[in-house]
Design an enzyme around this catalytic site. Structure first.
Site, PDB file in Angstrom:
ATOM      1  N   GLY A   8      -9.687  37.823  31.109  1.00 29.14           N
ATOM      2  CA  GLY A   8     -10.809  38.527  31.714  1.00 29.14           C
ATOM      3  C   GLY A   8     -11.828  38.885  30.669  1.00 29.14           C
ATOM      4  N   SER A  66     -12.450  43.930  32.100  1.00 34.46           N
ATOM      5  CA  SER A  66     -11.062  43.505  32.251  1.00 34.46           C
ATOM      6  C   SER A  66     -10.031  44.486  32.756  1.00 34.46           C
ATOM      7  CB  SER A  66     -10.522  42.947  30.952  1.00 34.46           C
ATOM      8  OG  SER A  66     -11.457  42.234  30.276  1.00 34.46           O
ATOM      9  N   PRO A  67      -9.919  45.687  32.187  1.00 34.64           N
ATOM     10  CA  PRO A  67      -8.760  46.484  32.619  1.00 34.64           C
ATOM     11  C   PRO A  67      -8.639  46.603  34.134  1.00 34.64           C
ATOM     12  CG  PRO A  67      -9.738  47.514  30.726  1.00 34.64           C
ATOM     13  CD  PRO A  67     -10.652  46.380  31.111  1.00 34.64           C
ATOM     14  N   VAL A  72      -9.656  44.570  36.532  1.00 33.63           N
ATOM     15  CA  VAL A  72      -9.290  43.297  37.153  1.00 33.63           C
ATOM     16  C   VAL A  72      -7.889  42.894  36.730  1.00 33.63           C
ATOM     17  CG1 VAL A  72      -9.975  40.903  37.488  1.00 33.63           C
ATOM     18  CG2 VAL A  72     -11.705  42.641  37.115  1.00 33.63           C
ATOM     19  N   GLY A  73      -7.548  43.172  35.477  1.00 35.57           N
ATOM     20  CA  GLY A  73      -6.194  42.893  35.008  1.00 35.57           C
ATOM     21  C   GLY A  73      -5.176  43.602  35.880  1.00 35.57           C
ATOM     22  N   GLU A 125      -4.924  38.399  29.218  1.00 34.19           N
ATOM     23  CA  GLU A 125      -5.719  38.456  27.989  1.00 34.19           C
ATOM     24  C   GLU A 125      -6.973  39.239  28.343  1.00 34.19           C
ATOM     25  OE1 GLU A 125      -5.345  36.762  24.861  1.00 34.19           O
ATOM     26  OE2 GLU A 125      -3.254  36.294  25.339  1.00 34.19           O
ATOM     27  N   CYS A 185     -14.346  38.128  23.107  1.00 35.58           N
ATOM     28  CA  CYS A 185     -13.412  39.240  23.306  1.00 35.58           C
ATOM     29  C   CYS A 185     -12.899  39.828  22.001  1.00 35.58           C
ATOM     30  CB  CYS A 185     -12.243  38.804  24.178  1.00 35.58           C
ATOM     31  SG  CYS A 185     -11.429  37.317  23.565  1.00 35.58           S
TER      32      CYS A 185
END
Lengths: 471, 453
Positions: A187, A191-192, A194-195, A212, A246
Site C-alpha cells: 500500500g 496504508s495503515p 487499508v492494510g 508492505e 515508501c
C-alpha cells in the site's frame, strides 16, 4: 460475487497440479523476462505518463531491479525448491526428516501506483517460483500502466493460472470477498487503514498475508559527518520518483548547527542533480494525481521553506523542497509525506533523536548518518524499524539477500530474493519412518510402567550436547 | 478492561526498559523456567491428572520431558540463533556491512489450549522469552487446574512485570484481544482462530494460529498392518483422542477394512487391558460439553468396536466406526475424541482426491511399504505437517516447523522456528560515509552507465 468464476477457474487449474513442476515455473518466469524486454519502451512511456517517471528512474526501478530478482530466482530455483533436511534425534537416525516447500494455491497480489511494475512483478516472481496460481491487481491510480499490464501481461503467461484484474476500491473489495490461499498487499501513504481492511478480509478465510505498508522514515544526521556526502545521499533518496517512495527518508533529525550546514549542502546537491530549475530537468518526476498533488502541497505550510517550494498545478510539479525549523506538531509531521518535501526537525542531540523516533510508530526504514561508527550503531540498537541503512538511503533494498518488510504499522512479513519464494511457500514439516524396528517404539506404548518410563527417561536425558526429546 | 490495560501496559513499560533484551537476562529467565518445571513436577502432574485424568508417566513424557528438552535446546542454541547473520553482497555494497539482525517484537500474547495445557503454554513461552520479548500468558480456562497452577507458578520464578499470566474465560480473552500486541500465538480451533486474526487485524498484529482439522490417515494395502495399526492406535487414543495431530480418520481399501479393525482391537487390548475403564493409562474427555459432542457423532454409525460411554466420568471407550459415509456428521468436524471412522476408498488416487477436496489438515499420515506411493501422497496433497509410517512423530523433531496451512493454521513454531516467529528480522546495511565516487553513477543527471553495472 463478480470474481467467483475467475477464482474458481484458477483454483481448478491449481488442483490439476500443473503449476508444480519446476519446468513449468521456469517457463513462466522466463516469459516474465520476455515481457520486460519486449515491453520496455511501453513501460517507460506508461510510467512517464502516469507519474512523470524519468526514463533513468523507470529503467532502474521498473526494469533493472526486476530483472535482478528474476535472474536471482531463475539461478536458484532448483536449490530453493529442494527439500531441506534437518538434524534428527538419536532415535530417528534411520528416518528422513525434512521441510518440504509446498505452494499455497491461488494467491492474490495487490500493487500500488508508485513503482507500478516493480511492486507487482517482484512478488509475482516469487509467487510463480513457489508454484502458485496468481491473480494480479495493479493500481487503478497509475492508469496507463494498469492498462498495459492488463492487456499485455496475460499473453506472456498461462491464462489458466495467471490473471490480471483491474478496477478501483469497489472491485478490490469484491475481490477480497473470495477465498485466497495467500494475499500480498503493498500500500502507499494511506496504508495503515487499508492494510487493516485487507487483513480483516483475510481473517474471514484464515488467509495468511504479507502487508508492505509505510510510515515516516526518520533520517538522523549527527554533527560528525561529511555534510556534502550526506546531503547528496539524502537528497537522492528523498527526491527519487518525486518523493513517492515508501522507503524515502521522510524527515531529518539534527542539531540546529547541523541544519545550518545541511541547508547549503542540500541546495548544492539539488542544483547538481536537477539544475537551477528542476521543472526543466528530465530527471525529476511529477506527482501521480491531482488529489495527491493537493495533499502534498498543503504540507508546504509547515516550518519555513528554505529551498524550493515552487509548484505548478497543471503539471503536478512540486519543486525539490527543504523545510527548516519544522515542529513535531506541524501537519507535515503527522502523515507520511510521499512527495518531494524534506522537513528538518531540530533536536538537541542523538539521545533526543532516538527518543523522538521511539515515541512514534515503527517505520519501514531508519537512516542514520555519522562518520562515527558508534553513533550509527547506537541508533540502530536503540530503535526498531523494518530495515536500517547507515550512511545512505534506499540502498538496503537493492540487495536481494536482505529481507524487505515492515514492523508494527509499517507492515508484516517480508520479501525480495529467496524471501519472496519463502513467503509464497508453506514450509511443511515431514518425517518418513520405517515399518521395521517396532521394538524401539515399545517404551512409548501403554500399559505404562516404571521400567518403560525409565527407558524413556534414559534415552531422552538431555545433556547440553544431545537434544533428545520424546524417544 | 482496566485490568487488561494495566497488565499489558506494565508489560510494555517493562519491555521498553530494555531489560529483556540481553542474552544473559533471557537465559537467566529460561533457566528459572527450567527450575520451575523440575521443582514443581509433582504439582504439574497433579494438575494434569485433575484436568484430563492423565496418568503420571504419560503426563510426564508428553508435557514435561518435551518441555525440558526444548528448554535445554533453546538455551544451548540461543547465542547462535540471536547472532546477526551476514548476507551475500553485490559489487556496489562490497565494502559495506550487510546483515540480518534478530530483534524482539515487543509484547507478545500467548493463548493456550486445554488438551496439552502445560506444554502448549510452555513451548511458545520459551521461544518468546528467548527472542527477548515481554509475554502475556493466557492459559485455557477449560483446563482449570493447570491454568491456576501456571498463574501461581510463573510469578514465583519469572520477572513478574515482563511475563504476566491472565486467567479467565471468553469475556476476559475478548477484552485482552482489544489490546495492542506485537504478535499473537493462538492454539485452538478454527472458528476462534478467525476471531483472533480479525482482532489482530485492528492493530496490524502478526499472528501464529495453531488450529486443527481432520488429519487423514491413508493405509495402503501394501504395508505391515500389525505395525501400522499399533502406531495408529497409539496416536489416535492417547489423551483420549484429544490431540490436534491425532489421526482423525482412516482411508483404506474395503478389502483390508476388517483386518484394520481386528489389528486395532488387538492393540487396544494390549494397551489398556480387557476393561479399558479401569486402565490407569486411559484418559477422559475434558468436560461434559465435549463428552456430549463426541458422543453425538456415534449416532447412526456402524460401531465395529467400543461405543460404551459413561457421562458421570466423561468416559468414552476407544471406538472404531466402519463403512462411514463422507457426508455423515463424524466426517464434518474435527473429532477430538476416541472415535476412529474408517472411510473406504478404492485407490490412492481416490484417497488423494478425497483429501484435496477438504480443508487442508494440520497433519497427514500415510502407511505403505511403497516409497513411490508415499512420495506421491506427499507431493499431491497439502497439510501443516506429515509423517509417513507413523503418527504424531514429526511434531517431536526439534528442527521441523510445527504449524498448519489453510484452515489448520498459519505460521509455525518449535525449536528455532519459535525463535524466528517471535523475532523481527531487520535488514541492516552500514555504508561508509566516504567513497562517494561510487555513488556518482546513480545520481542525476541520468547516466545509463549505471544500468550496466
Amino acid at each position: 460475487n463478480p470474481f467467483a468464476g475467475l477464482v474458481s477457474h484458477l483454483r481448478a487449474s491449481w488442483l490439476s497440479g500443473k503449476t508444480r513442476p519446476m519446468e513449468y515455473r521456469l517457463t513462466q518466469l522466463e516469459a516474465l523476462g520476455h515481457f520486460l524486454d519486449d515491453k520496455k519502451q511501453e513501460i517507460l512511456e506508461a510510467t512517464a505518463s502516469d507519474l512523470g517517471k524519468t526514463p533513468f528512474e523507470a529503467e532502474l526501478s521498473e526494469i533493472l531491479l526486476c530483472k535482478n530478482e528474476l535472474h536471482e530466482t531463475l539461478n536458484n530455483l532448483s536449490r530453493w525448491m529442494k527439500d531441506e533436511h534437518v538434524d534428527r534425534t538419536l532415535a530417528m537416525q534411520l528416518d528422513s526428516a525434512f521441510i518440504r516447500k509446498d505452494p499455497y494455491g491461488v494467491v492474490l497480489i495487490i500493487a500500488p501506483w508508485n513503482y507500478p511494475i516493480h511492486l507487482f512483478l517482484v512478488p509475482l516472481i516469487g509467487a510463480i517460483a513457489a508454484g502458485n496460481c496468481v491473480i494480479i491487481k495493479p493500481s487503478e491510480v497509475s492508469k496507463k500502466t494498469q492498462r498495459l499490464v492488463a492487456e499485455a501481461l496475460p499473453s506472456y503467461l498461462d491464462k489458466d493460472c495467471f490473471a490480471v484484474v483491474t478496477g478501483g476500491v469497489q472491485e478490490t473489495t469484491r475481490l477480497l470477498e473470495n477465498k485466497f490461499d495467500y494475499i500480498f498487499f503493498t500500500g502507499t501513504s494511506c496504508s495503515p487503514p487499508v492494510g487493516r481492511i485487507v487483513m480483516t478480509a483475510a481473517a474471514k478465510h484464515l488467509t495468511p498475508v504479507t502487508l508492505e505498508l509505510g510510515g515516516k522514515n526518520p533520517c538522523y544526521v549527527s554533527d560528525t559527518c561529511d555534510v556534502t556526502n550526506v546531503a547528496r545521499r539524502v537528497a537522492w533518496g528523498r527526491f527519487f520518483n518525486a518523493g513517492q517512495t515508501c522507503i524515502a527518508p521522510d524527515y531529518v533529525l539534527c542539531t540546529v548547527e547541523m541544519q545550518e550546514k545541511l541547508l547549503p549542502a542540500l541546495r548544492k546537491a539539488i542544483d547538481d542533480f536537477y539544475g537551477p530549475n528542476p521543472q526543466e530537468s528530465p530527471d525529476f518526476g511529477r506527482i501521480v494525481g491531482d488529489k495527491q498533488f493537493q495533499r502534498v502541497r498543503r504540507l508546504l505550510g509547515s516550518g519555513r521553506v528554505a529551498i524550493g517550494g515552487q509548484t505548478d498545478e497543471a503539471e503536478r510539479y512540486i519543486a525539490p523542497t527543504v523545510l527548516a525549523d519544522v515542529l513535531p506538531s506541524d501537519p507535515i509531521m503527522q502523515e507520511e509525506i510521499f512527495g518531494p518535501l524534506l522537513p528538518i526537525v531540530v533536536v538537541a542531540n542523538m539521545d533526543e533523536a532516538i527518543d523522538f523516533i521511539n515515541s512514534r510508530e515503527r517505520p519501514l526504514a531508519i537512516y542514520a548518518f555519522s562518520s562515527d561508527d558508534k553513533v550509527v550503531n547506537r541508533v540502530l540498537e536503540r530503535t526498531s524499524s523494518g530495515g536500517f541503512c547507515g550512511n545512505d538511503t534506499l540502498m538496503h533494498v537493492t540487495l536481494t539477500s536482505l529481507p524487505f518488510g515492515g514492523i508494527g504499522n509499517s507492515g508484516l512479513g517480508m520479501y525480495h530474493g529467496k524471501f519472496t519464494f519463502d513467503t509464497f511457500s508453506h514450509h511443511r514439516g515431514c518425517l518418513k519412518r520405517r515399518m521395521g524396528q517396532e521394538p524401539l517404539n515399545a517404551p512409548r506404548y501403554p500399559p505404562y510402567s516404571q521400567q518403560k518410563f525409565g527407558i524413556i527417561r534414559a534415552t531422552s536425558t538431555v545433556t547440553r550436547k544431545d537434544s533428545c526429546t520424546l524417544l | 478492561v482496566e485490568r487488561m490495560q494495566q497488565v499489558v501496559g506494565r508489560a510494555r513499560a517493562a519491555f521498553n526498559s530494555g531489560r529483556s533484551r540481553s542474552l544473559e537476562f533471557r537465559i537467566q529467565q529460561l533457566k528459572a523456567l527450567e527450575r520451575m518445571v523440575q521443582e514443581k513436577e509433582k504439582e504439574i502432574l497433579a494438575a494434569l491428572k485433575a484436568d484430563l485424568h492423565k496418568c503420571g508417566y504419560n503426563a510426564y513424557s508428553h508435557e514435561i520431558l518435551g518441555v525440558l528438552g526444548e528448554l535445554a535446546l533453546t538455551m544451548e542454541k540461543l547465542p547462535s540463533w540471536a547472532a546477526p547473520q551476514p548476507v551475500k553482497k553485490n559489487l556496489l555494497t562490497m565494502r559495506d556491512e550487510a546483515y540480518i539482525g534478530y530483534e524482539p517484537l515487543g509484547v507478545v500474547l500467548i493463548i493456550g489450549a486445554w488438551n496439552y495445557p502445560f506444554a502448549l503454554i510452555m513451548q511458545p513461552l520459551m521461544g518468546a522469552i528467548a527472542a527477548g520479548n515481554a509475554v502475556v500468558v493466557k492459559p485455557s480456562e477449560v483446563s482449570e487446574n493447570t491454568a491456576r497452577l501456571v498463574a501461581e507458578l510463573l510469578p514465583q520464578y519469572l520477572d513478574k512485570d515482563l511475563y504476566p499470566v491472565v486467567t479467565g474465560g471468553v469475556p476476559e480473552t475478548t477484552e485482552l484481544l482489544t489490546q495492542r500486541f506485537d504478535h499473537i500465538l493462538y492454539t485452538g480451533n478454527t472458528a476462534v482462530g478467525k476471531i483472533v486474526m480479525a482482532a489482530a487485524a485492528k492493530h496490524l498484529t502478526p499472528v501464529t494460529l495453531e488450529l486443527g482439522g481432520k488429519s487423514p490417515c491413508y493405509i495402503d494395502k501394501d504395508c505391515d498392518l500389525a505395525v501400522a495399526c499399533r502406531r495408529i492406535t497409539w496416536g489416535k487414543y492417547m489423551n483420549c483422542g484429544q490431540t490436534c495431530i491425532a489421526p482423525d480418520y482412516i482411508l483404506c481399501d474395503p478389502s483390508i477394512q476388517s483386518k484394520v479393525v481386528e489389528n486395532i482391537k488387538v492393540t487396544l487390548k494390549e494397551f489398556y487391558g480387557e476393561d479399558v475403564k479401569s486402565s490407569p493409562d486411559y484418559e477422559r474427555i475434558i468436560n461434559q460439553r465435549h463428552f456430549k459432542r463426541v458422543k453425538s457423532l456415534l449416532e447412526g454409525q456402524k460401531i465395529a468396536h467400543g461405543g460404551e460411554t459413561d457421562e458421570a466420568s466423561c468416559f468414552i471407550a476407544p471406538t472404531i466406526l466402519t463403512d462411514v459415509s463422507p457426508e455423515s456428521k463424524v466426517m464434518e468436524e474435527e473429532i477430538f475424541g476416541p472415535v476412529l471412522p474408517i472411510v473406504t476408498v478404492k485407490s490412492v488416487e481416490e484417497a488423494i482426491e478425497f483429501i484435496n477436496h477438504r480443508e487442508k489438515p494440520l497433519a497427514l499420515y500415510v502407511f505403505s511399504n511403497n516409497k513411490q506411493l508415499i512420495r506421491r501422497v506427499i507431493s499431491e496433497t497439502s497439510s501443516g505437517g506429515m509423517t509417513a509410517n507413523d503418527v504424531i512423530m514429526h511434531s517431536v523433531v526439534p528442527d521441523l516447523p510445527f504449524g498448519g496451512v489453510g484452515h489448520s493454521g498459519m505460521g509455525a513454531y518449535h525449536g528455532r522456528h519459535s525463535f524466528e516467529t517471535f523475532s523481527h528480522r531487520r535488514a541492516c546495511l552500514i555504508k561508509d560515509l566516504r567513497l562517494e565516487a561510487v555513488n556518482k553513477l546513480r545520481y542525476p543527471p541520468g547516466s545509463l552507465e549505471m544500468m550496466h553495472l
